[in-house]
Design a protein around this motif. Structure first.
Motif, mmCIF file in Angstrom:
data_model
loop_
_atom_site.group_PDB
_atom_site.id
_atom_site.type_symbol
_atom_site.label_atom_id
_atom_site.label_comp_id
_atom_site.label_asym_id
_atom_site.label_seq_id
_atom_site.Cartn_x
_atom_site.Cartn_y
_atom_site.Cartn_z
ATOM 1 N N THR A 1 47.499 43.229 43.501
ATOM 2 C CA THR A 1 46.050 43.092 43.291
ATOM 3 C C THR A 1 45.444 44.169 42.404
ATOM 4 O O THR A 1 44.265 44.092 42.086
ATOM 5 C CB THR A 1 45.318 43.097 44.637
ATOM 6 N N THR A 2 46.199 45.157 42.013
ATOM 7 C CA THR A 2 45.660 46.258 41.196
ATOM 8 C C THR A 2 45.444 45.808 39.774
ATOM 9 O O THR A 2 46.174 45.105 39.198
ATOM 10 C CB THR A 2 46.628 47.462 41.220
ATOM 11 N N ARG B 1 55.596 46.657 37.898
ATOM 12 C CA ARG B 1 55.102 47.581 38.913
ATOM 13 C C ARG B 1 56.158 47.722 39.993
ATOM 14 O O ARG B 1 56.848 46.762 40.323
ATOM 15 C CB ARG B 1 53.804 47.062 39.545
ATOM 16 N N ALA C 1 56.685 48.610 43.964
ATOM 17 C CA ALA C 1 55.851 48.570 45.162
ATOM 18 C C ALA C 1 56.574 49.133 46.374
ATOM 19 O O ALA C 1 57.780 48.924 46.550
ATOM 20 C CB ALA C 1 55.445 47.129 45.453
ATOM 21 N N ASP D 1 53.771 51.906 36.882
ATOM 22 C CA ASP D 1 52.884 51.910 38.048
ATOM 23 C C ASP D 1 53.701 51.808 39.324
ATOM 24 O O ASP D 1 54.501 50.887 39.481
ATOM 25 C CB ASP D 1 51.911 50.730 37.995
ATOM 26 N N HIS E 1 50.919 44.625 48.522
ATOM 27 C CA HIS E 1 49.576 44.060 48.322
ATOM 28 C C HIS E 1 48.860 44.756 47.166
ATOM 29 O O HIS E 1 48.260 44.102 46.317
ATOM 30 C CB HIS E 1 48.771 44.167 49.611
ATOM 31 N N GLN E 2 48.922 46.085 47.134
ATOM 32 C CA GLN E 2 48.258 46.825 46.053
ATOM 33 C C GLN E 2 48.897 46.512 44.704
ATOM 34 O O GLN E 2 48.212 46.410 43.698
ATOM 35 C CB GLN E 2 48.300 48.320 46.329
ATOM 36 N N ALA E 3 50.210 46.369 44.669
ATOM 37 C CA ALA E 3 50.888 46.056 43.414
ATOM 38 C C ALA E 3 50.472 44.685 42.899
ATOM 39 O O ALA E 3 50.398 44.469 41.681
ATOM 40 C CB ALA E 3 52.395 46.112 43.606
ATOM 41 N N ASP F 1 59.634 45.021 44.822
ATOM 42 C CA ASP F 1 59.331 45.537 46.159
ATOM 43 C C ASP F 1 60.502 46.393 46.634
ATOM 44 O O ASP F 1 61.608 45.905 46.851
ATOM 45 C CB ASP F 1 59.104 44.356 47.103
ATOM 46 N N CYS G 1 53.021 51.562 43.312
ATOM 47 C CA CYS G 1 51.971 51.297 44.294
ATOM 48 C C CYS G 1 52.523 51.496 45.697
ATOM 49 O O CYS G 1 53.666 51.125 45.977
ATOM 50 C CB CYS G 1 51.459 49.870 44.125
ATOM 51 N N THR H 1 51.881 49.898 48.409
ATOM 52 C CA THR H 1 52.146 48.657 49.147
ATOM 53 C C THR H 1 52.350 47.505 48.165
ATOM 54 O O THR H 1 51.888 47.556 47.018
ATOM 55 C CB THR H 1 50.990 48.287 50.083
#
Length: 120
Positions: free
Chosen positions: A119-120, A87, A89, A109, A115-117, A57, A111, A113
């Motif tokens: 749940t993707t 990922r 984020a 990757d 959250h997207q990182a 993050d 992302c 947010t």
């Protein structure tokens, strides 16, 4: 949480590791550079388990240099070899710009947010 970088300067980079739904999340605050790289290295989980999933993050990271980029690439490669992934984020605008300039966003990757990182 790690609040002191290896040079002894408080607050330059802090890292808070957590696990959310089996995904290792490292929340960073501060600057990622040569002087604080050890804080990042120590916060990242050792890829000793297959299919390890890690999200970093970056929402509160104000600076990123080539040292951090190299750590992210190395971590990405090691995790991918074991069937896992990394990922990134919620990078700030300045950090995202660095990631885009060097092309990391096409390899790892990124992302918008946390959250997207997750749940993707």
């Amino acid at each position: 949480m790690t609040d002191v970088d290896p040079t002894g300067r408080p607050g330059r980079l802090s890292a808070t590791p957590t696990v959310i739904d089996g995904i290792h999340v490292i929340t960073l605050v501060g600057e990622i550079d040569r002087d604080t790289a050890q804080v990042l290295r120590q916060a990242l989980p050792r890829p000793d388990a297959p299919r390890l999933r890690v999200v970093v993050d970056l929402e509160h990271v104000t600076f990123l240099d080539s040292t951090g980029i190299n750590i992210f690439i190395s971590t990405h490669n090691t995790l991918a070899e074991e069937g896992g992934w990394l990922r990134l984020a919620a990078p700030t605008a300045s950090v995202l710009r660095v990631l885009q300039i060097v092309g990391i966003d096409t390899v790892i990757d990124c992302c918008p947010t946390l959250h997207q990182a997750l749940t993707t």
